[in-house]
Design an enzyme around this catalytic site. Structure first.
Site, mmCIF file in Angstrom:
data_model
loop_
_atom_site.group_PDB
_atom_site.id
_atom_site.type_symbol
_atom_site.label_atom_id
_atom_site.label_comp_id
_atom_site.label_asym_id
_atom_site.label_seq_id
_atom_site.Cartn_x
_atom_site.Cartn_y
_atom_site.Cartn_z
ATOM 1 N N LYS A 79 1.016 -1.155 0.161
ATOM 2 C CA LYS A 79 0.024 -0.077 -0.084
ATOM 3 C C LYS A 79 0.941 1.254 -0.006
ATOM 4 O O LYS A 79 1.989 1.419 0.787
ATOM 5 C CB LYS A 79 -0.960 -0.168 1.114
ATOM 6 C CG LYS A 79 -1.902 1.130 1.377
ATOM 7 C CD LYS A 79 -2.685 1.081 2.649
ATOM 8 C CE LYS A 79 -3.840 1.888 2.694
ATOM 9 N NZ LYS A 79 -4.536 2.049 4.002
ATOM 10 N N SER A 154 -9.712 2.156 3.096
ATOM 11 C CA SER A 154 -8.748 2.934 2.124
ATOM 12 C C SER A 154 -7.953 1.829 1.443
ATOM 13 O O SER A 154 -7.080 2.364 0.365
ATOM 14 C CB SER A 154 -7.932 4.066 2.879
ATOM 15 O OG SER A 154 -6.926 3.115 4.093
ATOM 16 N N SER A 178 -9.616 -0.016 7.533
ATOM 17 C CA SER A 178 -9.068 -0.023 5.890
ATOM 18 C C SER A 178 -8.792 -1.164 5.557
ATOM 19 O O SER A 178 -8.157 -1.259 4.058
ATOM 20 C CB SER A 178 -8.038 1.100 5.956
ATOM 21 O OG SER A 178 -8.736 2.569 5.999
#
Lengths: 495, 485, 99
Positions: A79, A154, A178
């Site tokens: 990420k 997210s 997330s």
């Protein structure tokens, strides 16, 4: 055969790499090609073939020298909240466009050490603020089950890349859900460990008292392999725990006392918070979750009703605490030492304001505003302090519930993935986090396990929440469930 | 705290509180492993953490806490068993994170006091607190074509901010307090005390009021890094505030800067929203817990405190309280005093010389006791010669000057060379006394008639005849004998 | 207790954000929408409850770990300043700071 390669999980890849029937270079090439072919999904914000191939060759060389290990030569991606030396680190924000970190995040360094190959950086909501991946300076990541739908967030890019079989596993971060929510919306497995389990050093901070690194993969087994390598004490993070790391992979195969082949979960008590099963949860989601829990019963678990009375309050509590910490954490982006600086400005104050206003997106600004306000003179006690007190009450509610059960289960998200661009009211977006926020506020470990399909055939995730440091128990239960079901093996059409 | 009407300025009472930033003498920074050494090339000692690069986190330096504990014990404050680090949020180019990690609601040291003398008057100033925090970087204002240059080497240097109660009533008291505090932190070895390098900086909160009135509005003078500036700044500020009030103008709370060149203070233009720092506990740093065992350990390793040493000098050496305090103004001075005292066993005389001749010369040449050209043993030797009557006090002063100027280093040799040896030969003196009496019959008569003055005249004559080498006490005695008085 | 446009302006300044009038108006509406649900939270009686600043302190005493006073960092100025907007003589440049 090679068309099948991308369906292989971490564990199976490890077996083939170990057996030398597959090289890291082969699988890395194969997956890089898939990444390129699926660019339209918006999973990656950057890739670097040269870097990835070099790492793959290095991994093969290490293995040739006799090294082994479940991640040696296994391709994955991070990420873009984790800073990396080999790739730009942007937090999906214009503010950090092109930023190069001089060091690797601890989690990244540990996976590198284990021999994992990094294909690139994954899309996410800007600074991890959002639950749809629509708040990314690079555009949204699209749900492979239906590209017109959100991937969740997210860690949306991580979820999409894994669900679309571009990579077997990815890192993510979970502040208020997330990891769990995008895993649920894309039909994959995700785990967010206990706060303090993984080092936060090198994770671009959103809300320091909530941020935790996590894993998105296709099975509990694969999650266990990555989590084991990522976890552990780090002297660079004062909130990193000295708690010893369990052998999660071994824990999957652990046999419960009194368990049988047919009932591997015999004696496991699963608590169902009544607040998680009320109205507000889509019928299809509720049905899938209940069916999954029925499967757990078949596996020997007993279901007990528990209560988490402050579940609804966790929304205001979280959306006071997280923005407050964020408003302070994001003050460093001032255009002085790195990051975006406006082209034209009258003076210092103007430079600050223009640089920050140009560099940050709407959702980030919104949260900075909320956080600044609740900390500002005269409001601290009424908002921030009150929220932190309620946070303790919420954590205590969990301990009360765990007196009656070993794990807590419920939906991850009240609905399946909504349509891209269908939500313009931020408040409605915040409300959708209701089931993931409580565990985040308490710092408890949580998972999302594929539990079937709901409205319009879109994936539904079952949330499992464990007590502190009970990652093994979570993974064990999820693994048992995945031995008996195949939801986690279902791939979106065309993948 | 003690104050008298004489300290009023133009009929106003001055109220001063000091906030002192003491740089703690650690090797590495308070939250990172970067060096704290002074004078490195710009930004070569600003590591990723100091620069607040994305993903970096603070980890607290044990040595900074240990020094705070030492200070807390030395001022008889409370060392908090549990204290909290908080973020003080504001934007400034020399503040990389956009917040300063400090302590707010629960500081590491609570309470305490500092005692000092102004002239012969003893003062006690109460301390509110002392808390740990990180220093900011430096803004270099010399022009980079309309820009300011930022050097972050200093960012993250450990500071102990020591906050006093508004107990001072004059700039002299403020300076007295600051000097005593400076001496203490250097004595404790927690700060190098180098004021030119900014290791010890004072902010002065100043207000004025008519006696008996509630406290006036205060203005804070920032960053005073010399005792002289501290005095000048406060004096200027006091008169400025009184002028305002006399002109019927209000005083607004403000942060002001002192300009050493003009000797004036002026309000800062920046930090206009400084009043809203949005403090909150730093989520990167759990509570700082200091176990009683640690405090005991630190206590055991501490040097003897000046106050304790001063009591010892009173008790064992019989020094008056004032002298004892003076002898413990600095560790170097105390060591000098003890060495000289041991060599001559004359504590009071040593103290007198240290407070008199020696400090006069040191001040005159702006020297520190460590640089005194006259070593303790030599001063002791000189004092012994006064004791055994070899040399008079005046003679001794001449010898001291010679020792100081390097004219010589052996006391006895100098006494000889300068012919300062007192005449102790009774026979020779008797003869001279006889001559003087014979030569001044008038004075003798007057004395016999009861005029003491006449006696002094005769003493003077004898001293003159002996070129001052006679021991005055002896001369007195002989004269009275001869005069049958 | 609803916010006003003035509050929004003050907060934006504190946060060093420049918001256009439209942004401010929209922000005002969204913030007030949010703070409406916050009111429920404020109503809860929390007297005697300790704030939970770090999650694990819910079940254990969490204390700060300290590092030894050792210099571990070397000069990385060149690497650090590669991503700096404006540098000269090793200094970061900003518009003139007026004290």
């Amino acid at each position: 055969m090679s068309t099948e390669l991308h369906h292989l999980g971490v564990a199976e890849l490890a077996r083939r790499l170990q057996a030398k029937t597959l090289s890291s270079v082969e699988i890395t090439k194969h997956l890089l090609a898939r990444v390129a072919a699926h660019e339209q999904l918006g999973a990656f914000v950057c890739t670097d073939e040269a870097v990835a191939m070099a790492q793959a060759q290095a991994a093969d060389a290490r293995r040739a020298r006799g090294e082994t290990g479940p991640l040696l030569g296994v391709p994955l991606a991070h990420k873009d909240i984790f800073v990396t030396v080999d790739f730009p680190s942007t937090a999906a924000s214009k503010m950090l466009e092109g930023y190069r970190s001089p060091f690797d995040a601890t989690v990244v360094a540990r996976l590198k050490q284990a021999g994992a190959v990094t294909l690139g950086k994954l899309n996410c909501d800007e600074f991890a603020m959002g639950g749809s991946n629509e708040h990314s300076a690079f555009g949204p990541a699209r749900n492979p089950w239906n590209p017109q739908r959100i991937a969740g967030g997210s860690s949306g890019g991580s979820a999409v890349a894994v669900a679309a079989r571009l990579i077997p596993a990815a890192t993510g971060t979970d502040t208020g859900g997330s990891v769990r929510q995008p895993a649920a919306l894309t039909g994959i497995t995700g785990i967010k460990p206990t706060y303090g389990r993984c080092s936060r050093y090198g994770m671009i901070a959103f809300a320091s008292s909530l941020d935790q690194a996590g894993v998105l993969a296709r099975s509990a087994e694969d999650c266990a392999l990555l989590l084991g390598a990522m976890s552990g004490f780090d002297e660079r993070d004062a909130t990193s725990a000295q708690q010893p790391v369990e052998d999660y992979a071994a824990a999957l195969r652990a046999v419960r006392e009194g368990a049988t082949a047919a009932q591997p979960l015999k004696g496991l008590r699963i608590g169902m918070p009544r607040e998680f099963f009320g109205e507000g949860v889509a019928a299809g989601v509720l049905a899938a979750v209940r069916a999954a829990l029925a499967e757990f019963e078949k596996l020997g678990a007993t279901l007990v009703e528990v209560s988490l009375p402050r579940t609804e309050l966790s929304i205001p509590v979280y959306y006071i605490i997280a923005p407050a910490e964020a408003s302070s954490n994001l003050s460093r982006y001032d255009g002085v030492r790195y990051g975006h600086r406006a082209k034209h400005y009258a003076d210092l104050l103007d430079m600050y304001k223009k640089s920050r206003s140009e560099g940050f997106g709407a959702e980030v600004k919104r949260r900075i505003m909320i956080g600044t306000y609740v900390l500002s003179h005269g409001y601290y006690d009424a908002y921030y302090l009150q929220a932190q007190k309620l946070r303790r009450m919420i954590a205590e509610d969990f301990q009360a519930a765990f007196a009656h059960c070993d794990l807590i289960a419920g939906p991850v998200s009240p609905t399946v993935a909504r349509a891209l661009g269908s939500q313009t009211d931020p408040l409605q977006e915040y409300l959708a986090d209701i089931f993931t926020l409580p565990a985040s506020l308490a710092g408890l470990p949580g998972m999302s396990v594929p539990a079937g399909f709901g409205e319009e055939g879109l994936p539904v995730g079952l949330q499992l929440i464990g007590n502190y440091w009970k990652e093994s128990q979570l993974l064990h239960a999820a693994h048992a469930f995945q031995q008996a079901t195949d939801f986690h093996l279902r791939a979106p059409e065309g993948c | 705290m003690t104050h008298t009407a004489s300290e009023l300025v133009r009929g106003y009472e001055v109220v001063i509180g000091l906030e002192t930033h003491v740089q703690l003498s650690t090797q590495s920074k308070i939250f990172s492993g970067a060096s704290t050494a002074f004078g490195a090339a710009p930004n070569t000692q600003a590591c990723a953490v100091d620069l607040a690069l994305p993903g970096t986190l603070p980890v607290l330096n044990r040595a900074a806490v240990e020094r705070a504990i030492r200070f807390g014990l030395a001022v008889q404050g409370t060392v908090a068993p549990r204290s909290i680090f908080a973020r003080k949020n504001y934007f400034y180019p020399d503040l990389p994170k956009g917040y300063q990690i400090s302590q707010y609601e629960i500081p590491v040291v609570q309470g305490g006091q500092i005692e000092f003398y102004v002239g012969e008057v003893k003062h006690r100033v109460r301390l509110t607190r002392a808390h740990l925090e990180e220093d900011a970087g430096k803004s270099l204002h010399e022009d980079y074509h309309g820009h300011t240059g930022i050097d972050l080497n200093r960012a993250g240097t450990p500071l102990l901010e020591i906050v006093s109660e508004p107990d001072m009533r004059s700039s002299a008291q403020a300076v007295g307090y600051a000097k005593a505090l400076h001496a203490l932190v250097v004595w404790l070895g927690i700060c190098d005390g180098n004021m030119q390098e900014g290791s010890f900086r004072c902010d002065a909160n100043v207000s004025v009021r008519k006696p008996g009135q509630p406290l006036g509005t205060r203005r804070e003078i920032k960053n005073l890094n010399s005792f002289r500036f501290l005095q000048q700044a406060i004096d200027y500020e006091v008169h400025w505030q009184i002028d305002q009030l006399e002109d019927g103008l209000p005083i607004e709370q403000a942060t002001v800067l002192f300009n050493p060149d003009t000797g004036q203070t002026r309000a800062m233009r920046s930090k206009e929203d400084a009043h809203d720092y949005r403090y909150f506990p730093d989520p990167d740093l759990p509570p700082l817990v200091i176990a009683p065992e640690w405090v005991e350990q630190v206590k055991a390793d501490m040097p003897e405190l000046p106050s304790v040493m001063a009591e010892r000098f009173q008790r064992e050496d019989g020094l008056p309280a004032y002298d004892a305090t003076m002898m413990t103004q600095s560790l170097a001075l105390a060591r000098y005093y003890e060495a000289a005292r041991d060599a001559c066993q004359q504590p009071k005389l040593v103290a007198n010389w240290l407070m008199g001749e020696l400090s006069r010369r040191l001040n005159a040449e702006g020297k520190d006791i460590a640089q005194a050209p006259v070593p303790p043993a030599t001063l002791a030797a000189l004092i012994l010669r006064i004791q055994d009557g070899t040399v008079s006090n005046n003679g001794a002063k001449q010898v001291f000057e010679a020792l100081w100027s390097g004219e010589g280093s052996d006391v006895d040799a100098l006494i000889e060379a300068k012919g300062l040896k007192q005449m102790n030969d009774t026979g020779a003196l008797e003869a001279i006394v006889q001559e003087v009496l014979a030569a001044h019959p008038k004075s003798v008569e007057e004395f016999r008639a009861g005029k003491e003055k006449a006696f002094n005249a005769l003493v003077g004559q004898v001293m003159k005849a002996t070129k001052g080498k006679a021991n005055p006490a002896q001369v007195n005695e002989l004269l009275r004998q001869k005069l049958g008085a | 207790m609803a916010l006003t446009l003035q509050d929004v302006g003050r907060i934006a300044h504190l946060a060093r954000l420049a918001l256009s009038e439209d942004e401010q108006a929209q922000m005002l509406e969204q913030l007030n929408g949010f703070f409406a649900i916050v009111e429920r939270m404020r109503a809860v009686d929390t007297t005697g409850v300790e704030p939970l600043y770090t999650p694990l302190s819910a079940v254990q005493d969490v204390v700060l770990r300290l590092r030894e006073d050792v210099v571990t960092e070397t000069d990385q100025r060149e690497a650090h300043q590669r991503s700096a907007p404006a540098v000269e003589d090793g200094l970061y440049l900003v518009p003139k700071v007026i004290e």
